[in-house]
Design a protein around this motif. Structure first.
Motif, PDB file in Angstrom:
ATOM      1  N   PRO A  33       0.804  -1.242   0.000  1.00  0.00           N
ATOM      2  CA  PRO A  33       0.000   0.000   0.000  1.00  0.00           C
ATOM      3  C   PRO A  33       0.824   1.273   0.000  1.00  0.00           C
ATOM      4  CG  PRO A  33      -0.137  -1.147   2.128  1.00  0.00           C
ATOM      5  CD  PRO A  33       0.509  -2.089   1.170  1.00  0.00           C
ATOM      6  N   GLN A  34       2.104   1.201   0.429  1.00  0.00           N
ATOM      7  CA  GLN A  34       2.927   2.406   0.382  1.00  0.00           C
ATOM      8  C   GLN A  34       3.120   2.909  -1.052  1.00  0.00           C
ATOM      9  OE1 GLN A  34       6.610   1.685   2.452  1.00  0.00           O
ATOM     10  NE2 GLN A  34       5.674   1.871   4.483  1.00  0.00           N
ATOM     11  N   LEU A  35       2.936   2.045  -2.024  1.00  0.00           N
ATOM     12  CA  LEU A  35       3.086   2.461  -3.420  1.00  0.00           C
ATOM     13  C   LEU A  35       2.150   3.611  -3.769  1.00  0.00           C
ATOM     14  CD1 LEU A  35       3.530  -0.901  -5.375  1.00  0.00           C
ATOM     15  CD2 LEU A  35       5.077   1.062  -5.470  1.00  0.00           C
ATOM     16  N   THR A  36       0.976   3.632  -3.178  1.00  0.00           N
ATOM     17  CA  THR A  36      -0.013   4.635  -3.574  1.00  0.00           C
ATOM     18  C   THR A  36      -0.307   5.665  -2.483  1.00  0.00           C
ATOM     19  OG1 THR A  36      -1.768   3.083  -2.963  1.00  0.00           O
ATOM     20  CG2 THR A  36      -1.116   3.153  -5.269  1.00  0.00           C
ATOM     21  N   GLU A  37       0.324   5.543  -1.309  1.00  0.00           N
ATOM     22  CA  GLU A  37       0.114   6.539  -0.260  1.00  0.00           C
ATOM     23  C   GLU A  37       0.792   7.848  -0.662  1.00  0.00           C
ATOM     24  OE1 GLU A  37       1.483   4.944   3.423  1.00  0.00           O
ATOM     25  OE2 GLU A  37       0.072   3.283   3.398  1.00  0.00           O
ATOM     26  N   ASP A  38       0.050   8.941  -0.567  1.00  0.00           N
ATOM     27  CA  ASP A  38       0.564  10.280  -0.881  1.00  0.00           C
ATOM     28  C   ASP A  38       0.892  10.459  -2.353  1.00  0.00           C
ATOM     29  OD1 ASP A  38       0.536  11.390   1.774  1.00  0.00           O
ATOM     30  OD2 ASP A  38       2.265  10.147   2.234  1.00  0.00           O
ATOM     31  N   ILE A  39       0.391   9.593  -3.218  1.00  0.00           N
ATOM     32  CA  ILE A  39       0.717   9.732  -4.636  1.00  0.00           C
ATOM     33  C   ILE A  39      -0.043  10.925  -5.225  1.00  0.00           C
ATOM     34  CG2 ILE A  39      -1.101   8.248  -5.625  1.00  0.00           C
ATOM     35  CD1 ILE A  39       1.293   7.018  -7.327  1.00  0.00           C
ATOM     36  N   ILE A  40       0.584  11.624  -6.151  1.00  0.00           N
ATOM     37  CA  ILE A  40      -0.015  12.806  -6.757  1.00  0.00           C
ATOM     38  C   ILE A  40      -1.271  12.423  -7.535  1.00  0.00           C
ATOM     39  CG2 ILE A  40       0.338  14.616  -8.494  1.00  0.00           C
ATOM     40  CD1 ILE A  40       3.309  14.575  -7.738  1.00  0.00           C
ATOM     41  N   ASP A  41      -2.312  13.213  -7.370  1.00  0.00           N
ATOM     42  CA  ASP A  41      -3.588  12.941  -8.038  1.00  0.00           C
ATOM     43  C   ASP A  41      -3.389  12.849  -9.551  1.00  0.00           C
ATOM     44  OD1 ASP A  41      -4.950  12.970  -5.655  1.00  0.00           O
ATOM     45  OD2 ASP A  41      -5.687  15.026  -5.865  1.00  0.00           O
ATOM     46  N   GLY A  42      -3.947  11.806 -10.125  1.00  0.00           N
ATOM     47  CA  GLY A  42      -3.995  11.677 -11.582  1.00  0.00           C
ATOM     48  C   GLY A  42      -2.870  10.892 -12.216  1.00  0.00           C
ATOM     49  N   VAL A  43      -1.748  10.679 -11.516  1.00  0.00           N
ATOM     50  CA  VAL A  43      -0.619  10.052 -12.199  1.00  0.00           C
ATOM     51  C   VAL A  43      -0.852   8.566 -12.467  1.00  0.00           C
ATOM     52  CG1 VAL A  43       1.041  11.717 -11.287  1.00  0.00           C
ATOM     53  CG2 VAL A  43       0.650   9.584 -10.049  1.00  0.00           C
ATOM     54  N   LEU A  44      -1.693   7.935 -11.669  1.00  0.00           N
ATOM     55  CA  LEU A  44      -1.984   6.517 -11.909  1.00  0.00           C
ATOM     56  C   LEU A  44      -2.882   6.325 -13.130  1.00  0.00           C
ATOM     57  CD1 LEU A  44      -2.613   5.136  -8.298  1.00  0.00           C
ATOM     58  CD2 LEU A  44      -0.656   4.646  -9.767  1.00  0.00           C
ATOM     59  N   ASP A  45      -3.613   7.370 -13.506  1.00  0.00           N
ATOM     60  CA  ASP A  45      -4.591   7.231 -14.587  1.00  0.00           C
ATOM     61  C   ASP A  45      -3.956   6.807 -15.901  1.00  0.00           C
ATOM     62  OD1 ASP A  45      -6.507   8.037 -12.800  1.00  0.00           O
ATOM     63  OD2 ASP A  45      -6.628  10.095 -13.534  1.00  0.00           O
ATOM     64  N   PHE A  46      -2.705   7.215 -16.131  1.00  0.00           N
ATOM     65  CA  PHE A  46      -2.068   6.921 -17.408  1.00  0.00           C
ATOM     66  C   PHE A  46      -1.711   5.439 -17.549  1.00  0.00           C
ATOM     67  CE2 PHE A  46      -1.637  11.432 -16.945  1.00  0.00           C
ATOM     68  CZ  PHE A  46      -1.747  11.928 -18.232  1.00  0.00           C
ATOM     69  N   GLY A  47      -1.700   4.701 -16.447  1.00  0.00           N
ATOM     70  CA  GLY A  47      -1.428   3.268 -16.514  1.00  0.00           C
ATOM     71  C   GLY A  47      -2.626   2.429 -16.153  1.00  0.00           C
ATOM     72  N   ASN A  48      -3.792   3.075 -16.000  1.00  0.00           N
ATOM     73  CA  ASN A  48      -5.004   2.371 -15.576  1.00  0.00           C
ATOM     74  C   ASN A  48      -5.960   2.232 -16.744  1.00  0.00           C
ATOM     75  OD1 ASN A  48      -7.806   2.072 -14.368  1.00  0.00           O
ATOM     76  ND2 ASN A  48      -6.532   1.914 -12.534  1.00  0.00           N
TER      77      ASN A  48
END
Length: 464
Positions: A158-173
Motif C-alpha cells: 500500500p505504500q506504493l499509492t500513499e501520498d501519490i499525486i492525483d492523476g498520475v496513476l490514470d495513465f497506466g489504468n
C-alpha cells in the motif's frame, strides 16, 4: 502520509549522501522525448555479492523488506536513458539485493532506439520481467496481452499509492486495472538566462506572469547583430514536441482531444498553438526546422547563451548545471486563461510472461520507496510522484528554484492527454501533429490550416 515518513527521511539522509557521492553530473536524459532505447542493448548483470541467505537489513521502513528476505530467483529489468541513469539504477538494484540476497537482478540498459527494442522483444515473446513504457504506450501493450495486471501488487504494497499525486496513476489504468506504474514525472517550466535579462535591463518574470507578458519579454530580449543581418540572441524558443503542444493548449483550457476525436481546431486549442507560431513569426524564437538544420538543438542554444527563455522539462537540469556559465533559474510556464502541466513519464511495466512476478512486484515496491527514490532523485532528471516528497529538498533539489516544479504538481495532466494516450494510437497521432505543425512553424501553412488537417487526418483514419 507514508508510515513515519518524516522520521524515515532523517535516516535516509545518510543513504542519499552516500548514493550521490557515487554519481557525477552529466547531460540529462530526455526519456520523455522518446529517448527510445533499442537496438544497441548493453546488458549488465549484477548478481548478489553474497547469496548466503542472510536476513534483510532491519533498519528500514520499507514495507517490502521482510518479503524480500525470503525471495529467491532472477528478474531482468530493462530501461532507457544515458549512462548516468544506467549507474543510478545499478545502485538501486544493488541496494535491493541487500534486502533480497536470494535474488539476482539483471540490468538491461538500452541507450538508444528503446521503443524498437521493446517491440522486438514483445513480438518474440521474450520481454524482460520489468521494463519501461512511455505514458502514451500502455494501452497498446496491455491490449496485446503483454502486461501483467498490477492490482494485487498495489494491494500487497500500500505504500506504493500513499501520498501519490492525483492523476498520475490514470495513465497506466485501463478499465479499472493498473497495468503500469509511474516511476517519476517531469513538469514543464520556463528556464531563464538571468545574465541576459540583466544585460537587457529587463526584470525577470515571477511565477505569476502571463502569456502576454511572456511575448513582450521575448521581444525585448531578442537582439540583432550590429549590421542587423542576423539574430544574435532569441528571446525564447519553441519545441515541436508533445509537451509544448499539450502545455500551450492546456493553458487555455482546450479539450484538444474530445469524445474520442482529435479537436485541435477548437478555438481554445488554436489559441494555445498560436502562442508558439506567433513567437516564430515575430522573430522572437527560431523555427524548430532552422535550429535542426544547423545541427543544434534548442537546449544547446540556451546553454551557449543564444536563447534567453527556454521552455522544457526537468531532464535538462544536469546538463545546465554542468555547462551553463551564467546565472540561470526557472519559473512556471506563463498563464493563459488557466494553467496545465503535461504529464511526461516512463511507466514501469511487468511482463505477463514473467515467471517471477512476486519478485518483480517487490522490486517495484523498493524502487518507489523513499530509500529507492533517494538513489535517483538527486540527479534532478525527474520528480517523485509523491506529494510529500515534492516538498523535500533531498528529492527536489536546487538549482534551479523548486517552486515552479512544486506548484505545477497541482495542475498536472488534462483529461484530453489521458484520453489521447489511452487510445493506444498515440504514436500515429503524435506523428500527424508533429508533421503538420512543422509546416506551420516553418511558414508553409497557417496554424489554422495545420490544425484542421490534423483533425481531418486523425479522425478519418485513426479515430473513425
Amino acid at each position: 502520509m507514508k508510515k513515519n515518513r518524516l522520521t524515515r527521511l532523517l535516516a535516509l539522509m545518510v543513504t542519499l549522501v552516500m548514493a550521490l557521492s557515487l554519481l557525477s553530473a552529466c547531460g540529462g536524459d530526455d526519456t520523455a522525448k522518446d529517448n527510445d532505447p533499442g537496438g544497441n542493448s548493453n546488458t549488465n548483470t549484477t548478481g548478489p555479492s553474497e547469496p548466503s541467505g542472510a536476513p534483510a537489513p532491519v533498519n528500514t521502513d520499507w514495507e517490502g523488506a521482510e518479503t524480500a528476505s525470503g525471495l529467491s530467483g532472477k528478474v531482468t529489468y530493462m530501461h532507457s536513458g544515458d549512462d548516468y541513469e544506467r549507474e543510478m539504477y545499478a545502485n538501486v538494484f544493488k541496494k535491493y539485493m541487500e534486502y533480497a540476497p536470494g535474488v539476482e537482478v539483471e540490468q538491461m540498459y538500452v541507450p538508444s532506439d528503446y521503443s524498437t527494442k521493446v517491440q522486438t522483444l514483445a513480438a518474440a515473446g521474450s520481454l524482460p520481467d520489468l521494463f519501461w513504457v512511455g505514458e502514451a504506450g500502455v494501452r497498446q501493450y496491455a491490449e496485446a496481452g503483454y502486461l501483467a495486471n498490477q492490482n494485487e501488487i498495489l494491494e500487497q504494497y500500500p505504500q506504493l499509492t500513499e501520498d501519490i499525486i492525483d492523476g498520475v496513476l490514470d495513465f497506466g489504468n485501463i478499465d479499472g486495472n493498473q497495468y503500469a506504474f509511474p516511476k517519476d514525472w517531469t513538469s514543464y517550466v520556463m528556464y531563464l538566462n538571468l545574465d541576459l535579462f540583466k544585460e537587457a535591463g529587463v526584470t525577470p518574470p515571477t511565477n505569476d506572469w502571463t502569456v502576454e507578458e511572456y511575448k513582450e519579454l521575448a521581444a525585448q530580449l531578442t537582439t540583432l547583430s550590429a549590421d542587423g543581418s542576423r539574430t544574435d540572441v532569441y528571446g525564447t524558443a519553441i519545441n515541436n514536441y508533445r509537451a509544448d503542444w499539450i502545455n500551450w493548449m492546456g493553458n487555455y483550457g482546450a479539450e484538444w482531444f474530445k469524445d474520442g476525436k482529435s479537436n485541435l481546431s477548437s478555438p481554445e486549442a488554436l489559441q494555445g498553438l498560436r502562442v508558439m507560431s506567433d513567437l516564430v513569426q515575430a522573430g522572437s524564437a527560431p523555427s524548430p526546422g532552422s535550429v535542426s538544420a544547423t545541427g543544434d538543438s534548442e537546449d544547446r542554444l540556451f546553454i551557449i547563451g543564444k536563447v534567453a527563455m527556454y521552455p522544457s522539462g526537468r531532464w535538462c537540469i544536469p546538463s545546465f548545471r554542468s555547462e551553463c556559465d551564467f546565472e540561470w533559474d526557472a519559473v512556471e510556464m506563463p498563464k493563459g486563461t488557466t494553467r496545465s502541466c503535461p504529464f511526461i513519464c516512463s511507466m514501469v511495466c511487468i511482463a505477463d510472461t514473467s515467471a517471477n512476478k512476486d519478485i518483480a512486484g517487490n522490486l517495484l515496491s523498493f524502487q518507489m520507496s523513499d530509500e529507492g527514490l533517494a538513489l535517483v532523485m538527486g540527479s534532478a532528471l525527474s520528480l517523485p510522484c509523491y506529494t510529500d516528497l515534492m516538498e523535500n529538498d533531498n528529492y527536489v533539489n536546487t538549482p534551479p528554484s523548486t517552486d515552479a516544479f512544486i506548484n505545477s504538481a497541482a495542475y498536472l495532466g488534462t483529461q484530453s492527454q489521458i484520453d489521447a494516450c489511452l487510445t493506444g494510437k498515440w504514436s500515429e497521432y503524435n506523428s500527424m501533429i508533429y508533421a503538420n505543425l512543422s509546416e506551420a512553424f516553418e511558414g508553409l501553412t497557417t496554424i489554422e490550416d495545420a490544425a484542421a488537417k490534423i483533425d481531418s487526418q486523425a479522425n478519418g483514419s485513426l479515430f473513425n
